[in-house]
Scaffold this active site. Structure first.
Site, mmCIF file in Angstrom:
data_model
loop_
_atom_site.group_PDB
_atom_site.id
_atom_site.type_symbol
_atom_site.label_atom_id
_atom_site.label_comp_id
_atom_site.label_asym_id
_atom_site.label_seq_id
_atom_site.Cartn_x
_atom_site.Cartn_y
_atom_site.Cartn_z
ATOM 1 N N ASP A 146 40.285 33.577 41.612
ATOM 2 C CA ASP A 146 40.585 34.048 40.255
ATOM 3 C C ASP A 146 40.108 35.493 40.132
ATOM 4 O O ASP A 146 39.438 36.004 41.011
ATOM 5 C CB ASP A 146 39.890 33.158 39.212
ATOM 6 N N ASP A 178 37.964 38.120 37.879
ATOM 7 C CA ASP A 178 36.985 38.262 36.799
ATOM 8 C C ASP A 178 36.894 39.722 36.390
ATOM 9 O O ASP A 178 36.780 40.610 37.233
ATOM 10 C CB ASP A 178 35.608 37.770 37.260
ATOM 11 N N ASP A 237 24.266 37.716 41.818
ATOM 12 C CA ASP A 237 23.495 37.017 42.848
ATOM 13 C C ASP A 237 23.435 37.735 44.206
ATOM 14 O O ASP A 237 22.371 38.120 44.668
ATOM 15 C CB ASP A 237 23.967 35.556 42.997
HETATM 16 P P1 ATP Z 1 34.586 32.138 43.919
HETATM 17 O O1 ATP Z 1 35.495 32.690 44.926
HETATM 18 O O2 ATP Z 1 34.008 30.853 44.294
HETATM 19 O O3 ATP Z 1 35.126 32.180 42.510
HETATM 20 P P2 ATP Z 1 32.819 34.114 42.858
HETATM 21 O O4 ATP Z 1 31.897 35.086 43.541
HETATM 22 O O5 ATP Z 1 33.912 34.700 42.038
HETATM 23 O O6 ATP Z 1 33.353 33.142 43.962
HETATM 24 P P3 ATP Z 1 32.005 32.834 40.446
HETATM 25 O O7 ATP Z 1 31.198 31.603 40.291
HETATM 26 O O8 ATP Z 1 33.410 32.857 39.991
HETATM 27 O O9 ATP Z 1 31.919 33.187 41.988
HETATM 28 O O10 ATP Z 1 31.194 34.008 39.761
HETATM 29 C C1 ATP Z 1 31.714 35.309 39.565
HETATM 30 C C2 ATP Z 1 30.616 36.343 39.761
HETATM 31 O O11 ATP Z 1 29.579 36.153 38.794
HETATM 32 C C3 ATP Z 1 29.902 36.260 41.110
HETATM 33 O O12 ATP Z 1 30.594 36.965 42.099
HETATM 34 C C4 ATP Z 1 28.570 36.871 40.782
HETATM 35 O O13 ATP Z 1 28.640 38.276 40.748
HETATM 36 C C5 ATP Z 1 28.308 36.387 39.368
HETATM 37 N N1 ATP Z 1 27.570 35.111 39.357
HETATM 38 C C6 ATP Z 1 28.077 33.873 39.277
HETATM 39 N N2 ATP Z 1 27.124 32.931 39.280
HETATM 40 C C7 ATP Z 1 25.963 33.604 39.358
HETATM 41 C C8 ATP Z 1 24.600 33.199 39.381
HETATM 42 N N3 ATP Z 1 24.271 31.911 39.362
HETATM 43 N N4 ATP Z 1 23.663 34.165 39.438
HETATM 44 C C9 ATP Z 1 24.008 35.475 39.460
HETATM 45 N N5 ATP Z 1 25.251 35.906 39.447
HETATM 46 C C10 ATP Z 1 26.236 35.001 39.387
HETATM 47 MG MG MG Z 2 35.300 33.655 40.800
#
Ligand code: ATP
Ligand code: MG
Length: 468
Positions: free
Chosen positions: A82, A84, A161
């Protein structure tokens, strides 16, 4: 390790240690900015909806960036799950800018901008943890319970993170902004927490699971410092709401890398925090059980995901907890409880205990129960009973489960073969097959199973797991 063409392009090197400082990126308040020509992320890769949101925020006078997983994945040449978006507009301001906007979330207030049934998530920059601030609530374990202070991009970056998750794509000039060395870690294939790992895990213990998830999914290595506190802090996961852990469970186990996730979670001592009884049984395992069964179940479901076939959480949960159910049922049977109620009681107890950690929905628990309780019925092969079993809504899943048991030597593979034939047979052949005496005596079969099959490991066979 993944070598990224764009790094080679901008750095002219493949060794990330040897990044020369005088080359781009241009330093800017501690950030490195990779200009449009210095990275491979192009607008063509971004979804039209995400682009619309970015552009519209920009036109309305706000800063807008793509951030997180989508930037990471696009730079790696992978398709993002997705997109963001992050902005300096507050949620209320975002709502004014977009017609189809919904504000959600208590812990984090976020905006969802709708395009039909799809939406793009837009967050406002947030500041890092500050225990004196009333908008943040920090538990004594160090866990951040509420975190709603708006900030700037420079602040937002430090509460993310991992370094590879903290890259920002700027829609104004198409540059990628890197404050934490994320680009270098992407190129080196490293998952590294931003800041002090122990503190960051304490703030949000789910980051431990995320570390494993990203390492597995991207084929990256966990940075040494980020690995160190894992086992020690595992029990902090007990404080995480079981509903959130269910979400993480789905991402860890149902994204096509279930087996690797399982192995890594166990390696770092985190599996037991999610599945305490299963972990206990695995530690006490004898002759490869129940691990082999779990491994086969995970392999199977990873293969199905690779083949774009549906997978269901209940099947994997039933597999992960099968040994727990059997051990408990056997205890009850030893206490003279008849087998059927013994299994029912065991199933209820195992599900009750497990939902304290991972809150799967009720219908998932019911389906797990069906898969388990139907197992005994595969031994009944005479009269009307096999026909009745075929019509059960969970027959398919239960049979796939039974096949896995046969493959791993837990039950007689001949019975599994009988069911394979029976399902596809013509009516008259089915009638013949179910005549008394045609199939061997089920009671004897069960005895055989416990004597001969429990520890007999068969060669792997492809199974046609199709649960629905
Ligand atoms: P995915 O491909 O699984 O969606 P993602 O990195 O986009 O991976 P998300 O859970 O969608 O993961 O979160 C989006 C962003 O928000 C992450 O890339 C990170 O920068 C931040 N984030 C999400 N969860 C946390 C957390 N628990 N602590 C700190 N930052 C977080
Ligand atoms: Mg994501």
């Amino acid at each position: 390790m993944i070598i990224l063409t764009f790094f080679k392009k901008i750095l002219g090197i493949t060794d990330p240690e040897a990044v020369p400082n005088q080359l781009s990126p241009i330093p800017n308040q501690g950030a490195k900015i990779y200009t449009r020509s210095e990275h491979t992320l192009s607008r063509a890769q971004i979804s039209t909806e995400a682009l619309k949101v970015l552009q519209h925020l920009k036109k309305s006078g706000y800063a807008s960036y793509l951030v997180g997983g989508c930037v990471r994945d696009l730079l790696l040449g992978r398709e993002p799950k997705d997109f963001d978006v992050v902005t300096d507009a507050t949620p209320d301001e975002i709502k004014k800018v977009f017609r189809h906007c919904r504000l959600i979330g208590r812990r984090f207030r976020l905006a969802h901008i709708y395009f039909g049934r799809e939406y793009i998530e837009v967050a406002t920059f947030r500041a890092a943890a500050d225990p004196d601030n009333n908008d943040q609530v920090v538990h004594e374990s160090g866990q951040l319970l509420r975190d709603n202070i708006y900030g700037t991009l420079e602040e937002d970056v430090w509460r993310r993170d991992f370094t590879v998750n903290a890259l920002y794509y700027n829609i104004r000039d198409f540059s990628v902004i890197d404050f934490t060395g994320g680009i270098q870690d992407l190129s080196a294939g490293t998952i590294k927490l931003i800041g002090d790992p122990e503190m960051r895990y304490r703030e949000d213990p789910v980051r431990m699971l995320r570390a494993i998830r990203f390492a597995v999914k991207l084929g990256f290595t966990l940075d040494a410092e980020s690995q160190k506190p894992l086992g020690e802090l595992a029990e902090l996961l007990n404080a995480i709401p079981p509903a959130r852990l269910y979400e993480e469970f789905l991402k860890l186990f149902l994204s096509g890398y279930g087996l690797q996730s399982f192995e890594m979670l166990r390696h770092y001592g985190l599996f037991g925090a999610l599945f305490p009884t299963a972990e206990r049984n695995l530690t006490e395992e004898s002759q490869g059980f129940p691990k082999l069964f779990i491994i086969r179940a995970l392999e199977n479901s990873d293969r199905r995901i690779a083949d774009n076939l549906p997978v269901t959480p209940y099947f994997l949960l039933a597999a992960l907890l099968w040994d727990s159910v059997q051990s408990l049922a056997n205890q009850k049977i030893a206490e003279k409880v008849p087998a059927t109620p013994a299994y029912q009681i065991a199933a209820s107890q195992v599900i009750n205990e497990q939902t304290k950690r991972i809150a799967f929905p009720k219908h998932v628990g019911m389906a797990m129960r069906d898969v388990w309780s139907l197992q005994a019925r595969f031994f009944q092969r005479t009269g009307q009973r096999p026909f009745k079993l075929l019509t059960h809504p969970k027959f398919r899943a239960a049979f796939d489960f039974f096949l896995l048991r046969a493959e791993t030597g837990e039950v007689d593979p001949e019975i599994a073969d009988w069911w394979k034939t029976f399902q596809n047979a013509e009516n008259h052949q089915q009638s013949l097959m179910t005549q008394p005496g045609m199939a061997k005596d089920p009671i004897n079969k069960r005895r055989n199973r416990s004597k001969n099959y429990r520890y007999r490991v068969r060669k792997k066979e492809p199974s046609d797991q199709n649960h629905e």
